[in-house]
Design an enzyme around this catalytic site. Structure first.
Site, short mmCIF file in Angstrom:
data_model
loop_
_atom_site.label_atom_id
_atom_site.label_comp_id
_atom_site.label_asym_id
_atom_site.label_seq_id
_atom_site.Cartn_x
_atom_site.Cartn_y
_atom_site.Cartn_z
N GLU A 91 5.32 -3.39 1.77
CA GLU A 91 5.76 -3.04 0.41
C GLU A 91 4.99 -1.78 0.05
O GLU A 91 3.78 -1.81 -0.16
CB GLU A 91 5.46 -4.19 -0.55
CG GLU A 91 6.23 -4.09 -1.86
CD GLU A 91 5.44 -3.41 -2.94
OE1 GLU A 91 5.68 -2.19 -3.14
OE2 GLU A 91 4.62 -4.04 -3.59
N LEU A 92 5.72 -0.66 -0.03
CA LEU A 92 5.09 0.65 -0.07
C LEU A 92 5.33 1.36 -1.41
O LEU A 92 5.42 0.71 -2.44
CB LEU A 92 5.58 1.47 1.12
CG LEU A 92 5.44 0.76 2.48
CD1 LEU A 92 6.03 1.59 3.60
CD2 LEU A 92 3.99 0.40 2.77
N GLY A 130 0.82 -1.20 0.00
CA GLY A 130 0.00 0.00 0.00
C GLY A 130 0.85 1.25 0.00
O GLY A 130 2.04 1.22 -0.34
N SER A 131 0.26 2.33 0.41
CA SER A 131 0.96 3.61 0.38
C SER A 131 1.95 3.73 1.53
O SER A 131 1.80 3.08 2.58
CB SER A 131 -0.06 4.76 0.47
OG SER A 131 -0.62 4.83 1.78
N GLU A 156 5.33 10.34 -6.30
CA GLU A 156 4.99 9.15 -7.07
C GLU A 156 3.65 9.38 -7.78
O GLU A 156 2.65 9.70 -7.15
CB GLU A 156 4.87 7.93 -6.16
CG GLU A 156 4.46 6.67 -6.90
CD GLU A 156 4.20 5.48 -5.98
OE1 GLU A 156 4.21 4.35 -6.48
OE2 GLU A 156 4.00 5.70 -4.76
N CYS A 170 3.34 -0.83 -8.81
CA CYS A 170 4.27 -0.25 -7.82
C CYS A 170 5.71 -0.25 -8.32
O CYS A 170 6.46 0.69 -8.05
CB CYS A 170 4.15 -0.98 -6.49
SG CYS A 170 4.43 -2.77 -6.59
#
Length: 499
Positions: free
Chosen positions: A253-254, A231-232, A400, A287
């Site tokens: 996992e960002l 996610g963020s 991003e 991502c």
């Protein structure tokens, strides 16, 4: 569609629901429950019973259950992929890509679990606290970490469900899944099939609702032993802070703003075509897609021209016919798909598209030049290329953009390229394009990210590799080599056993 708690499909305690909207047509597909605190408590309590039940199931029986699940998947393939396409606005190609990875993930993690067999320490290698360890049997064993909360994102819900739930179940954990609120339906159908295949309904559960509410209820509860999230960065930092207070593990996992570095000795036209293809894939909602295109000034014009040519051929998928796409492709494996016309799918929602539109405007206001695209229609953003991007601009550093936008940034020396690449707070993935392998290796070692690909995009990911990022791109790893994220290590000593 109902939640799945303690072996039952259930509405929320107060009957409130959330609509699931097709982002292309803006039509409501279904609703999901807005879980209450009591609903969450019920799932957490059930998970402890499920943990005892599922952790006692031998691996050979888990394997039978998983194989049954794969057969059920095939029987329900069209329904699930069609649902994914409608709720996500995605292409059948994207659906097939996610679909084909799920059996491999479950099989691979189960094989890893079979090799998680502990070890014996050599007796008498040191004196020990009493000077007598020669007769002691010292065993290192592994146990499930407990109840794992799997928070799955919208952009690849089926594939990332596999990366989170497969290792947790293979290691004997109970799992509570928090699916994406925007597009949870296909994922929930998969979990229904796992129940049907034999996974106990208290060992694998689904709780739905707004992440800002039920996410905190779950993460703050000590009955959740570990969290795995894609996610963020904002959400990841929030969760990490909560979990740190009770020293509970989390794998995060960002965000990412991955560099795509092109040196002047590269095959520039091939690099440009690959850059455009991977950035525009899934409307830029990947991502580990390249997001900053750092190109040596001597070849920047050639690179830009080729990118514009490739992007101009992309057609907008405003009128995508889901049933026609399924008729044509559903019988194929992803590996059988041939390159064809590229359709730009929608973003996950109009809200997401508005955010990308605003980020494009901000970049242009900072002095960059729009070369193609930039317009929004509902949840769609046209393929967009931006030139004259300075390395000091937000888009070149920490902003991003989760959409089909390509900023092109020039540089003169390899050292400057590395400086630009490392100027971001993110460090998920990246790539270097060059014909000089030694130079590519040197740059790869210099880039601050969890993975770097030389002469390929940073989207390269296989199930064996330990996948994860540096800096604010996250902590922890996913991959067959990282089953240790969901187990605990214990030492058992039988004192004097070897006498």
């Amino acid at each position: 569609m109902k939640m799945m708690i303690d072996g039952q499909k259930t509405e929320s305690g107060d009957g409130k629901t959330i609509p699931v909207i097709n982002p292309i047509t803006n039509e409501m597909i279904d609703t999901i429950p807005m879980a209450t605190k009591k609903d969450v408590d019920r799932a957490l309590e059930a998970s402890k019973r499920g943990l005892k039940k599922w952790s006692a199931v031998p691996l050979k029986e888990k394997e039978v259950i998983f194989e049954r699940f794969f057969r059920l998947m095939e029987e329900n393939k069209r329904e699930i992929i069609g649902t994914l396409m409608r709720e996500s606005g995605s292409s059948v190609r994207n659906g097939l890509f996610q679909w084909q990875g799920i059996p491999g993930l479950f099989r691979g993690y189960l094989e890893t679990a079979k090799r998680c067999d502990g070890k014996l320490l050599v007796p008498g290698t040191e004196a020990g606290h009493d000077g007598k360890t020669e007769q002691d049997l010292q065993m290192v064993v592994y146990e499930p970490v407990g109840t794992v909360l799997a928070i799955v994102p919208f952009n690849a819900p089926l594939m990332l469900f596999g990366y989170k739930v497969a290792p947790a179940l293979a290691a004997g954990n109970a799992v509570i899944v928090k699916p994406p609120t925007s597009n949870p339906l296909a994922l929930m159908k998969l979990i229904e099939l796992l129940w049907e295949a034999g996974v106990p309904g208290d060992a694998l559960q689904v709780v739905t609702g707004a992440g800002g509410d039920i996410g905190d209820w779950l993460v703050e509860d000590p009955r959740v032993d570990a969290v795995t999230l894609t996610g963020s960065t904002e959400v990841g930092l929030h969760i990490a802070g909560i979990m740190a207070k009770r020293l509970a593990p989390c794998a995060l996992e960002l965000g990412g703003n991955d560099p795509f570095i092109v040196l002047e000795d590269a095959d520039v036209e091939a690099a440009a075509r690959e850059a455009a293809a991977w950035r525009m894939n899934s409307a830029g909602q990947v991502c580990i897609a390249p997001k900053r295109f750092i190109v040596q000034n001597s070849v920047k014009e050639q690179f830009t021209k080729t990118v514009l040519d490739a992007v101009s051929k992309i057609e907008m998928g405003y009128d995508m016919d889901v049933e026609a796409e399924l008729d044509q492709y559903i019988g194929l494996d992803f590996s059988q798909l041939k390159p064809g016309k590229t359709l730009m799918n929608s973003l996950i929602s109009e809200k997401a598209a508005i955010q990308v539109e605003q980020q494009i405007k901000k970049t242009l206001d900072q002095g960059a030049k729009l070369l193609i695209g930039g317009r929004r229609k509902g949840a769609f953003i046209e393929p967009t290329v931006i030139g004259e991007v300075d390395k000091s601009m937000d888009i070149a550093r920490d902003m991003e953009i989760f959409g089909p936008v390509m900023p092109i940034i020039g540089f003169d020396t390899p050292e400057e390229a590395v400086e630009i690449a490392n100027s971001s707070c993110f460090g998920l993935s990246g790539c270097v394009m060059t014909r000089d392998w030694k130079k590519g290796m040197n740059l790869a070692r210099s880039i601050e990210s969890g993975g770097v690909v030389v002469n390929g995009t940073g989207t390269y990911r296989n199930m064996m590799q330990p996948f994860g990022g540096y800096k604010l791109s996250g902590t922890g790893k996913e991959g067959f080599t990282t089953l240790g994220e969901v187990v605990k290590e214990k030492v058992i000593v039988l004192k004097g056993f070897l006498q």
